[in-house]
Motif scaffolding. Structure first.
Motif, PDB file in Angstrom:
ATOM      1  N   ILE A 226      21.505  31.276  58.976  1.00 52.63           N
ATOM      2  CA  ILE A 226      20.520  30.657  58.082  1.00 52.63           C
ATOM      3  C   ILE A 226      19.772  29.547  58.816  1.00 52.63           C
ATOM      4  O   ILE A 226      18.548  29.406  58.685  1.00 52.63           O
ATOM      5  CB  ILE A 226      21.216  30.098  56.823  1.00 52.63           C
ATOM      6  CG1 ILE A 226      21.768  31.246  55.978  1.00 52.63           C
ATOM      7  CG2 ILE A 226      20.222  29.287  55.972  1.00 52.63           C
ATOM      8  CD1 ILE A 226      22.678  30.796  54.849  1.00 52.63           C
ATOM      9  N   GLY A 227      20.500  28.748  59.622  1.00 49.58           N
ATOM     10  CA  GLY A 227      19.859  27.686  60.385  1.00 49.58           C
ATOM     11  C   GLY A 227      18.879  28.215  61.415  1.00 49.58           C
ATOM     12  O   GLY A 227      17.906  27.537  61.768  1.00 49.58           O
ATOM     13  N   PHE A 228      19.144  29.432  61.909  1.00 47.08           N
ATOM     14  CA  PHE A 228      18.252  30.024  62.910  1.00 47.08           C
ATOM     15  C   PHE A 228      16.982  30.587  62.276  1.00 47.08           C
ATOM     16  O   PHE A 228      15.881  30.431  62.817  1.00 47.08           O
ATOM     17  CB  PHE A 228      18.992  31.134  63.662  1.00 47.08           C
ATOM     18  CG  PHE A 228      18.202  31.745  64.791  1.00 47.08           C
ATOM     19  CD1 PHE A 228      18.127  31.118  66.016  1.00 47.08           C
ATOM     20  CD2 PHE A 228      17.538  32.953  64.614  1.00 47.08           C
ATOM     21  CE1 PHE A 228      17.399  31.674  67.056  1.00 47.08           C
ATOM     22  CE2 PHE A 228      16.811  33.519  65.639  1.00 47.08           C
ATOM     23  CZ  PHE A 228      16.735  32.878  66.866  1.00 47.08           C
ATOM     24  N   PHE A 229      17.128  31.216  61.099  1.00 43.84           N
ATOM     25  CA  PHE A 229      15.987  31.893  60.479  1.00 43.84           C
ATOM     26  C   PHE A 229      15.264  31.045  59.427  1.00 43.84           C
ATOM     27  O   PHE A 229      14.075  31.266  59.182  1.00 43.84           O
ATOM     28  CB  PHE A 229      16.446  33.205  59.826  1.00 43.84           C
ATOM     29  CG  PHE A 229      16.825  34.278  60.796  1.00 43.84           C
ATOM     30  CD1 PHE A 229      15.860  34.943  61.537  1.00 43.84           C
ATOM     31  CD2 PHE A 229      18.161  34.631  60.978  1.00 43.84           C
ATOM     32  CE1 PHE A 229      16.210  35.936  62.441  1.00 43.84           C
ATOM     33  CE2 PHE A 229      18.520  35.629  61.866  1.00 43.84           C
ATOM     34  CZ  PHE A 229      17.543  36.271  62.605  1.00 43.84           C
ATOM     35  N   LEU A 230      15.981  30.124  58.784  1.00 44.16           N
ATOM     36  CA  LEU A 230      15.402  29.383  57.669  1.00 44.16           C
ATOM     37  C   LEU A 230      15.500  27.876  57.915  1.00 44.16           C
ATOM     38  O   LEU A 230      16.107  27.426  58.877  1.00 44.16           O
ATOM     39  CB  LEU A 230      16.110  29.751  56.350  1.00 44.16           C
ATOM     40  CG  LEU A 230      16.139  31.240  55.985  1.00 44.16           C
ATOM     41  CD1 LEU A 230      16.990  31.463  54.746  1.00 44.16           C
ATOM     42  CD2 LEU A 230      14.734  31.777  55.770  1.00 44.16           C
ATOM     43  N   ALA A 231      14.914  27.101  57.002  1.00 45.51           N
ATOM     44  CA  ALA A 231      14.921  25.642  57.119  1.00 45.51           C
ATOM     45  C   ALA A 231      16.310  25.073  56.845  1.00 45.51           C
ATOM     46  O   ALA A 231      17.150  25.708  56.199  1.00 45.51           O
ATOM     47  CB  ALA A 231      13.908  25.038  56.146  1.00 45.51           C
TER      48      ALA A 231
END
Length: 477
Positions: A226-231
């Motif tokens: 999630i940290g890689f793809f989203l805020a």
């Protein structure tokens, strides 16, 4: 070792620790913005993932070999030496890659990451050593002290404007307290490392490494993706939902921690009947809480996130419900998975982990990109379901697993009745604040407990044995 008493002690520790964590996360969410909190959860995730190369299954191998009672001093000395080598390699890796790590985390935390990983691994190694001495219940106070120290120090430092670093310093202090306490509790001396015992540890750890990888991936890979793809705000919302669901598996986790060294000892003496009876009983207790938790989260997920953590976290309402379903599978798997490892078949546990982790690693990025961070929850739930099915299949090859279908059915009926009453109450009296939320959740818990006493099967197999264990812990004089 008294499994009931040790499990009860661990439940108290896990329950207290979970409540402390819940309170701490609530404080952090209201003291830091969602981006800052997301940075901390990323730090937490990276720390967890780095524990894979920093341990390589060594903690589980140490607990297994010590529980067998063979050359304990040499086993511990070999494990400590092996651990120091691994920590040196991981620390050098963090140092070399610190520019990239700091950029990924969004803060200059690489040096603190070295200290945090080192202290955490040393404390956990000695906690597992005490468990390997068949004194699992005695580690309950150590685990609770670590969590209490972390929360206390972190809250104090945040109020002094240390920000994210205050939480990290709290983690470090907590690990120091746990290490010192576990070291003094451990009765096994550090002997001279032996190549033979190191190989013996490696025979178990080479498979248990895969299981460790699976555990860390399940706990942290969602946030990492999630940290890689989203805020970062999505990381913090997801992690808050995740932390809430951890409350429902404190029973199954406590039981599994107690079962592992005891089943390991029984397996060494070929006491199969005792293993079979204990596994069935453990499953009955493990899923007692996780089934009604699904109904409760479906009714109140939005209100829990809004009135406890803040309206910005209600984006994780559906995530919370899906992760509660995942915790049902995890509750069951906590028992059967650790039982597979305890009967000295870490290779089979590793096989199950490889399949389920592969599913998780494929589904996570695909679903996150397709449907957002809800996809991470779906990926983890599917992979846990597969993991549970495989572990159950492998364990059944060695023992007869008597799954308590009748009890589980009663849990489902009780949960549906509870949900129906709560739905009616919520419709007549909508939740508009924290007081009403706590009152209605408390009402649901009361309904479920009353039903547990009323239904003969549940009363006889769960309530009365549980009360006997609790009574044995209390001095009534």
């Amino acid at each position: 070792m008294d499994i009931g008493r040790s499990s009860f002690n661990m439940i108290l520790s896990k329950g207290g620790g979970a409540l402390l964590m819940f309170a701490a996360i609530t404080f952090f969410a209201r003291s830091l913005d969602s981006t800052q909190l997301g940075i901390f959860f990323l730090f937490f995730a990276v720390q967890g993932l780095l524990s894979i190369p920093a341990d390589l299954g060594l903690r589980g191998a140490l607990e297994k070999r010590l529980s067998e009672g063979r050359n304990p001093e040499t086993v511990l000395g070999s494990a400590v030496a092996f651990k120091l080598v691994l920590l040196t390699i991981v620390s050098l890796g963090i140092f070399v890659s610190r520019p990239w790590l700091n950029d990924y985390l969004g803060a200059d935390l690489a040096y603190l990451l070295i200290a945090t990983v080192t202290l955490r691994e040393l404390s956990l190694l000695y906690i597992h050593a005490v468990r390997g001495e068949l004194r699992v219940g005695e580690t309950a106070s150590i685990e609770f002290a670590r969590r209490l120290t972390w929360v206390t120090v972190a809250i104090l430092l945040i109020t002094l404007d240390f920000g994210i670093r205050g939480i990290v310093y709290g983690l470090m202090f907590g690990s120091v307290v746990a290490f010192v306490w576990a070291y003094t509790k451990c009765t096994t001396s550090i002997g001279r490392p032996s190549m033979a015992e190191t190989k013996s540890l490696f025979v178990f750890s080479k498979y248990d490494t895969i299981n460790s990888v699976g555990a860390e991936i399940y706990q942290w890979m969602d946030s990492a993706f999630i940290g890689f793809f989203l805020a970062a705000q999505f990381v913090s919302a997801y992690e808050i939902a995740w932390q809430i669901t951890l409350l429902v598996i404190m029973v199954s986790k406590s039981i599994s921690l107690t079962l592992f060294p005891q089943i390991s000892q029984w397996n060494a003496t070929a006491s199969i009947d005792r293993i079979e009876e204990t596994v069935s009983t453990a499953i009955s207790f493990a899923v007692f809480v996780s089934i009604p938790a699904i109904i409760g989260s479906a009714l109140y997920s939005t209100e829990i996130l809004r009135y406890i953590f803040g309206p910005e976290y209600t984006i994780a309402s559906l995530v919370l419900v899906i992760l509660m379903i995942e915790k049902l599978f995890q509750s069951f798997n906590d028992v059967v998975g650790d039982s597979v490892r305890a009967i000295d078949r870490p290779d089979l546990a590793a096989r199950a982990t490889v399949v389920s982790v592969g599913i998780n690693l494929v589904l996570n990025p695909v679903l996150i990109v397709s449907i957002g961070f809800v996809g991470a929850a779906i990926a983890t739930t599917v992979s846990w379901m597969v993991n549970t099915v495989l572990h159950t299949k492998y364990l059944s090859q060695y023992i007869t697993i008597d799954i308590p279908y009748r009890l589980v059915g009663w849990y489902a009926v009780m949960s549906v009745v509870m949900g129906g009453i709560l739905f009616a109450v919520k419709s007549a009296l909508p939740v508009t604040g924290l007081v009403l939320l706590v009152a209605q959740v408390g009402l649901g818990a009361a309904i479920y407990l009353v039903a547990s006493v009323v239904i003969p099967d549940v009363r006889r197999q769960i309530v009365l044995p549980g009360l006997r264990v609790i009574g044995s812990q209390v001095d009534w004089r």
